[in-house]
Scaffold this active site. Structure first.
Site, PDB file in Angstrom:
ATOM      1  N   GLY A  45      68.266  35.555 124.598  1.00 58.55           N
ATOM      2  CA  GLY A  45      67.782  34.844 125.773  1.00 58.55           C
ATOM      3  C   GLY A  45      67.062  33.535 125.510  1.00 58.55           C
ATOM      4  O   GLY A  45      67.165  32.592 126.301  1.00 58.55           O
ATOM      5  N   ARG A  94      57.044  39.183 127.027  1.00 63.31           N
ATOM      6  CA  ARG A  94      58.217  38.314 126.862  1.00 63.31           C
ATOM      7  C   ARG A  94      59.222  38.505 128.022  1.00 63.31           C
ATOM      8  O   ARG A  94      59.559  39.610 128.402  1.00 63.31           O
ATOM      9  CB  ARG A  94      58.903  38.652 125.534  1.00 63.31           C
ATOM     10  N   GLY A 142      63.098  37.149 129.193  1.00 62.10           N
ATOM     11  CA  GLY A 142      64.275  36.466 128.659  1.00 62.10           C
ATOM     12  C   GLY A 142      64.920  35.546 129.686  1.00 62.10           C
ATOM     13  O   GLY A 142      64.290  35.131 130.658  1.00 62.10           O
ATOM     14  N   ASP A 143      66.180  35.255 129.450  1.00 65.82           N
ATOM     15  CA  ASP A 143      66.914  34.346 130.339  1.00 65.82           C
ATOM     16  C   ASP A 143      67.420  35.023 131.602  1.00 65.82           C
ATOM     17  O   ASP A 143      67.682  34.354 132.605  1.00 65.82           O
ATOM     18  CB  ASP A 143      68.127  33.766 129.589  1.00 65.82           C
ATOM     19  N   THR A 165      74.748  36.825 128.834  1.00 67.81           N
ATOM     20  CA  THR A 165      74.153  37.846 127.968  1.00 67.81           C
ATOM     21  C   THR A 165      74.085  37.318 126.556  1.00 67.81           C
ATOM     22  O   THR A 165      75.001  36.627 126.100  1.00 67.81           O
ATOM     23  CB  THR A 165      74.956  39.167 127.999  1.00 67.81           C
ATOM     24  N   GLY A 166      72.999  37.639 125.872  1.00 63.63           N
ATOM     25  CA  GLY A 166      72.856  37.163 124.503  1.00 63.63           C
ATOM     26  C   GLY A 166      71.392  36.933 124.195  1.00 63.63           C
ATOM     27  O   GLY A 166      70.520  37.431 124.921  1.00 63.63           O
ATOM     28  N   THR A 168      72.828  43.914 127.966  1.00 65.38           N
ATOM     29  CA  THR A 168      72.487  43.490 129.332  1.00 65.38           C
ATOM     30  C   THR A 168      73.702  43.646 130.245  1.00 65.38           C
ATOM     31  O   THR A 168      74.833  43.595 129.761  1.00 65.38           O
ATOM     32  CB  THR A 168      72.075  42.005 129.263  1.00 65.38           C
TER      33      THR A 168
HETATM   34  N1  ASP Z   1      69.773  37.938 127.453  1.00 65.97           N
HETATM   35  C1  ASP Z   1      68.941  39.114 127.367  1.00 65.97           C
HETATM   36  C2  ASP Z   1      67.535  38.692 126.991  1.00 65.97           C
HETATM   37  O1  ASP Z   1      67.386  37.867 126.119  1.00 65.97           O
HETATM   38  C3  ASP Z   1      69.427  40.097 126.373  1.00 65.97           C
HETATM   39  C4  ASP Z   1      70.877  40.453 126.469  1.00 65.97           C
HETATM   40  O2  ASP Z   1      71.672  39.748 127.046  1.00 65.97           O
HETATM   41  O3  ASP Z   1      71.237  41.500 125.963  1.00 65.97           O
HETATM   42  O4  ASP Z   1      66.606  39.251 127.533  1.00 65.97           O
END
Ligand code: ASP
Length: 327
Positions: free
Chosen positions: A247, A221, A223-224, A244-245, A193
């Site tokens: 979510g 779906r 995400g965050d 990022t991570g 991300t």
């Molecule tokens: N946070 C993002 C999600 O869960 C993914 C990412 O940060 O790579 O959609």
């Protein structure tokens, strides 16, 4: 009278920008030197694009858009072109933006044809009475706003298609053993991300995040990243944050807002607050990832609990720092 050098130092405009290109299991063993060079160059290009806006007295919001658009257009990142595939082998994009001076925000989820989702998030904020739009409605709004739209395959890359195939293969293997895979287990653990936080010459903060989400996501779906307070937050009184991570954990931990709230209610500084949330609460929940955060003095914190996070920062003088691994 003050010596000339300190007068100049006092008068020097203070502004800055920090970006991330995703966190995950990144190590020198799973990235070639060539890839590493390409990532470093792309991160630097994004930083310089945002810096040019800030140096020209542009707003922090315009600067983060400029930086994020460089990464949305690059195949390297999981945002715009090069985003990860859903279980249906399509690309669905999420993005959000927040202005620290006004605490106005805009967000979009699950868009399939908008070339620059961060630009659409800004349009939602500026030109609609709403904060968040998803799916077909968001696309119709993009069209009304005259934003550039592209066929979904503009976003597709072979690399992400192979990642989907690998994940689905793993999923089939697991299912025959009778357990349903978690998104994180299924994913390649290289998130990707993109996000940016900035402070402009007027002293205003802004944050933004753009993503394709996670490989093999299904059922619409989200995400965050497009959720204000989870993946993105900005408030001049505390800080600007882009996450990022994985979510699902960032949503449940309300991570971006938690950092700002910690600063506001405890008086802790940026670094202590960001570390407490990422290395404390998020890690205790089992969540993986990181954030970039900036306060209104221009201080930057970039904690993450994965092995790597593509990240970088640029100061008012144009000094650039780019990092990928823990160092
Ligand atoms: N946070 C993002 C999600 O869960 C993914 C990412 O940060 O790579 O959609």
């Amino acid at each position: 009278m003050l010596p000339m050098s300190s007068v100049m130092a006092q008068d020097a405009p203070r502004f800055g920008l920090a970006i991330h290109g995703g966190a995950g299991t990144l190590s020198p063993d799973n990235i070639s030197e060539e890839q590493e060079t390409a990532y470093r160059a792309a991160l630097e290009e994004a930083l310089r694009a945002g810096h040019a806006v800030l140096a020209d007295e542009g707003t922090s919001r315009a600067a983060i858009i400029a930086a994020i658009q460089v990464m949305e257009a690059s195949e390297l990142f999981n945002a715009g072109k090069g985003a990860v595939f859903t279980s249906e082998a399509t690309v669905e994009l999420d993005a959000s933006i927040m202005d620290g001076a006004t605490r106005q925000a805009g967000a979009v989820g699950g868009v399939k044809t908008v070339k620059s989702p961060i630009q659409l998030a800004e349009a939602v904020m500026l030109h609609s009475p709403h904060v968040m739009m998803v799916g077909a409605g968001a696309e119709a709004f993009a069209q009304e706003q005259g934003l550039e739209q592209v066929p979904n395959d503009y976003f597709h890359t072979e690399r992400r298609r192979r990642a989907l195939e690998r994940v689905q293969q793993r999923e089939r293997e697991q299912q025959t053993q009778g357990h349903l895979l978690e998104l994180s287990e299924a994913d390649d653990h290289k998130f990707g991300t993109v996000g940016a936080v900035a402070l402009d010459q007027q002293g205003n903060l802004a944050a933004g995040t753009s993503t394709g989400g996670m490989t093999n996501k299904r059922w619409g779906r989200i995400g965050d990243s497009p959720i204000i307070g989870a993946g993105t937050y900005a408030d001049n009184e505390t800080c600007a944050v882009s996450a990022t991570g994985h979510g699902e954990y960032f949503i449940r931990g309300v991570v971006a807002y938690d950092i700002a709230a910690m600063m506001r209610y405890t008086g802790l500084g940026l670094t202590e607050s960001a570390n407490a949330v990422i290395h404390g609460r998020l890690t205790e929940m089992g969540g993986t990832g990181g954030v970039i955060a900036m306060d209104r003095e221009g201080n930057v914190a970039m904690p993450f609990n994965t092995t790597g996070m593509y990240r970088g920062q640029i100061d008012a003088e144009g000094n650039v720092e780019v990092h990928i691994f823990r160092d």
